[in-house]
Design a protein around this motif. Structure first.
Motif, PDB file in Angstrom:
ATOM      1  N   ASP A 249       0.801  -1.284   0.051  1.00  0.00           N
ATOM      2  CA  ASP A 249      -0.111   0.094  -0.053  1.00  0.00           C
ATOM      3  C   ASP A 249       0.900   1.104  -0.080  1.00  0.00           C
ATOM      4  O   ASP A 249       1.845   1.553   0.794  1.00  0.00           O
ATOM      5  N   PHE A 250       0.449   2.108  -1.058  1.00  0.00           N
ATOM      6  CA  PHE A 250       1.190   3.458  -1.145  1.00  0.00           C
ATOM      7  C   PHE A 250       0.278   4.546  -0.786  1.00  0.00           C
ATOM      8  O   PHE A 250      -0.952   4.331  -1.211  1.00  0.00           O
ATOM      9  N   ALA A 251       0.729   5.800  -0.856  1.00  0.00           N
ATOM     10  CA  ALA A 251      -0.284   7.152  -0.754  1.00  0.00           C
ATOM     11  C   ALA A 251       0.798   8.029  -1.357  1.00  0.00           C
ATOM     12  O   ALA A 251       1.976   8.220  -1.006  1.00  0.00           O
ATOM     13  N   VAL A 252       0.156   8.837  -1.949  1.00  0.00           N
ATOM     14  CA  VAL A 252       0.799  10.158  -2.649  1.00  0.00           C
ATOM     15  C   VAL A 252       0.436  11.476  -2.311  1.00  0.00           C
ATOM     16  O   VAL A 252      -1.092  11.570  -2.286  1.00  0.00           O
ATOM     17  N   GLU A 253       0.946  12.247  -1.534  1.00  0.00           N
ATOM     18  CA  GLU A 253       0.512  13.630  -0.991  1.00  0.00           C
ATOM     19  C   GLU A 253       0.913  14.635  -1.804  1.00  0.00           C
ATOM     20  O   GLU A 253       2.058  14.705  -2.529  1.00  0.00           O
ATOM     21  N   TYR A 254      -0.150  15.634  -2.160  1.00  0.00           N
ATOM     22  CA  TYR A 254       0.165  16.715  -2.886  1.00  0.00           C
ATOM     23  C   TYR A 254      -0.616  18.082  -2.439  1.00  0.00           C
ATOM     24  O   TYR A 254      -1.600  18.120  -1.935  1.00  0.00           O
ATOM     25  N   TRP A 255      -0.109  19.082  -3.109  1.00  0.00           N
ATOM     26  CA  TRP A 255      -0.457  20.376  -2.604  1.00  0.00           C
ATOM     27  C   TRP A 255      -1.360  20.985  -3.837  1.00  0.00           C
ATOM     28  O   TRP A 255      -0.834  21.008  -4.886  1.00  0.00           O
ATOM     29  N   VAL A 256      -2.544  21.458  -3.672  1.00  0.00           N
ATOM     30  CA  VAL A 256      -3.280  22.155  -4.723  1.00  0.00           C
ATOM     31  C   VAL A 256      -3.822  23.495  -4.269  1.00  0.00           C
ATOM     32  O   VAL A 256      -3.939  24.012  -2.835  1.00  0.00           O
ATOM     33  N   ALA A 257      -3.913  24.484  -5.288  1.00  0.00           N
ATOM     34  CA  ALA A 257      -4.518  25.723  -4.832  1.00  0.00           C
ATOM     35  C   ALA A 257      -6.140  25.825  -4.665  1.00  0.00           C
ATOM     36  O   ALA A 257      -6.649  26.115  -5.765  1.00  0.00           O
ATOM     37  N   GLY A 258      -6.490  25.534  -3.869  1.00  0.00           N
ATOM     38  CA  GLY A 258      -8.144  25.539  -3.551  1.00  0.00           C
ATOM     39  C   GLY A 258      -8.701  24.289  -2.715  1.00  0.00           C
ATOM     40  O   GLY A 258      -7.841  23.695  -1.924  1.00  0.00           O
ATOM     41  N   ILE A 259      -9.755  24.066  -2.870  1.00  0.00           N
ATOM     42  CA  ILE A 259     -10.494  23.019  -1.985  1.00  0.00           C
ATOM     43  C   ILE A 259     -11.075  22.072  -3.108  1.00  0.00           C
ATOM     44  O   ILE A 259     -11.524  22.341  -4.126  1.00  0.00           O
ATOM     45  N   ASP A 260     -10.681  20.689  -2.487  1.00  0.00           N
ATOM     46  CA  ASP A 260     -11.301  19.673  -3.148  1.00  0.00           C
ATOM     47  C   ASP A 260     -12.765  19.486  -3.351  1.00  0.00           C
ATOM     48  O   ASP A 260     -13.407  19.461  -2.308  1.00  0.00           O
TER      49      ASP A 260
END
Length: 430
Positions: free
Chosen positions: A379-390
């Motif tokens: 099991d893996f997870a990728v964390e990422y930053w975005v400009a806004g709300i999902d």
């Protein structure tokens, strides 16, 4: 009927007396001359005034707005000129003949005609035109006929008692008219001040909302006090009413008072304001689209509005996703099979996610982490930053998962599914 007959007889006697008097006929001539001269002057000066006051079509400064406002009163030029010329003639007539009842009556008629033009051509449709039609015109008609003083005297003599408060019928009518005008003017002033404050880019949203509410309270408070003064009501009675209202708030309106005070605290602190995406302990979450004196309105991603009392923002834990900036971190979970060289996975996934246009490289780029060894997969997870709300993990989450799937397929890495081994005991031999 007897009083009406008396008024008709009095009007007939006055008319006969005017028609048989040389001084009255002279005054009628002055009235006609004043009207003709006023008409000539209005025809001469109306185009000049209109040309002088008309601003350029694209002008929006304060002088242009004032000029457009003044042009609306151009239809009043003729009756006001006739009124002014008649006033000059009245002084001449009284100095010459010692009387001026006819010309004074004509002056009042010209003033009534000015009121008619004001209602017909100047006042906008709505409340003001309604007040002009049913209040201003009847009052000006009574003034023109000379009955206004008698009517006001009779209304002023009629007393109205409400407990310890005493006022006359005239003050009641005056209060109704003045109250309607004051609160219409207060509503208009409130809209203008709110529009001006909302257009100020230098004000923080919380400060802007607080200024709007403060101006609203000040405007309507001043209108109420002025109305009490116009009606002649002693303000000590209002103080007693305020004390009773305070007791009522303390006993039965505690929640309303708490929400009102909480709203003021929210606006003063500014930690939660219009446009923020928040989540409360009770599970309510959405973007704040409106803050009122009693509650905040949250708009969810599916377009629903949730009304949350202001007290909940003070007494419970609130998660504000927008207060410290628009960047937010999310994660996407995925798994690979045990036959995979897991040392290659982080570089593959981080490179694929970094290519997405909405993924930020600051404050940190995509980070692929090993989360554990499952029953059938790693099991893996990728964390990422975005400009806004999902949008419910659909706005950004879905493109990220597509990117992970395509990257793993391109690298020949299998995404596993559960496997089961079934053992049959005492099975017959084949």
């Amino acid at each position: 009927m007897d009083r009406l007959q008396h008024w008709l007889d009095q009007a007939t006697d006055t008319a006969v007396g005017w028609l048989s008097s040389p001084a009255a006929l002279m005054q009628f001539g002055l009235l006609i001359a004043a009207y003709i001269l006023a008409r000539l002057l209005a025809r001469r000066f109306s185009p000049i005034v209109e040309k002088t006051l008309t601003p350029k079509p694209d002008s929006v400064h304060i002088l242009a707005r004032l000029s457009r406002f003044a042009l609306q009163f151009l239809p009043l030029l003729l009756p006001l000129l006739a009124y002014a010329l008649t006033a000059l003639g009245e002084g001449l007539t009284r100095a010459t003949f010692g009387s001026g009842e006819v010309i004074a009556f004509g002056k009042r008629v010209f003033l009534f005609l000015a009121a008619v033009e004001l209602v017909r051509k100047v006042l906008p449709p709505g409340f003001l035109k309604l007040m002009g039609r049913y209040v201003l015109l009847p009052v000006m008609a009574l003034h023109a006929l000379g009955f206004l003083d008698d009517a006001t005297t009779r209304l002023d003599a009629a007393q109205v008692n409400l407990g310890n408060i005493q006022f006359t019928a005239l003050s009641l009518i005056r209060g109704l008219i003045a109250g309607s005008l004051l609160f219409w003017l207060g509503s208009w002033s409130n809209r203008q001040s709110a529009g001006y404050l909302k257009a100020q880019p230098d004000l923080r949203p919380a400060t802007r909302e607080l200024a709007i509410k403060a101006s609203e309270v000040a405007i309507f408070g001043a209108a109420f006090l002025l109305l009490m003064s116009i009606m002649g009501i002693d303000l000590t009675a209002v103080a007693v009413l305020g004390g009773a209202l305070g007791v009522g708030i303390g006993l039965g309106l505690q929640q309303i008072a708490a929400n009102f005070v909480s709203g003021i605290i929210l606006l003063l602190e500014g930690q939660t304001t219009v446009g923020d995406y928040v989540e409360l302990d009770g599970g309510e979450k959405g973007t704040i689209v409106k803050m009122t004196a009693r509650a905040c309105v949250l708009e969810t991603f599916d377009g629903r509005w949730i009304v949350v009392p202001n007290e909940h923002f003070i007494t419970t834990r609130v998660v504000n996703y927008s207060d410290q900036g628009s960047a937010n971190r999310y994660e996407a979970l995925f798994s690979v099979s045990y036959e995979t060289d897991i040392n290659l996975v982080p570089d593959i996934i981080e490179g694929a996610v970094s290519k997405l246009p909405f993924v930020l490289q600051a404050p940190d780029g995509p980070d692929c982490e090993l989360r554990g060894f499952g029953e059938s997969s790693v099991d893996f997870a990728v964390e990422y930053w975005v400009a806004g709300i999902d949008d419910g993990k659909n706005k950004y989450g879905s493109p990220v998962l597509f990117a992970i799937w395509n990257a793993l397929k391109e690298a020949g890495i299998e995404m596993p599914y559960p496997h089961r081994v079934v053992e049959l005991r005492n099975a017959p031999a084949i």
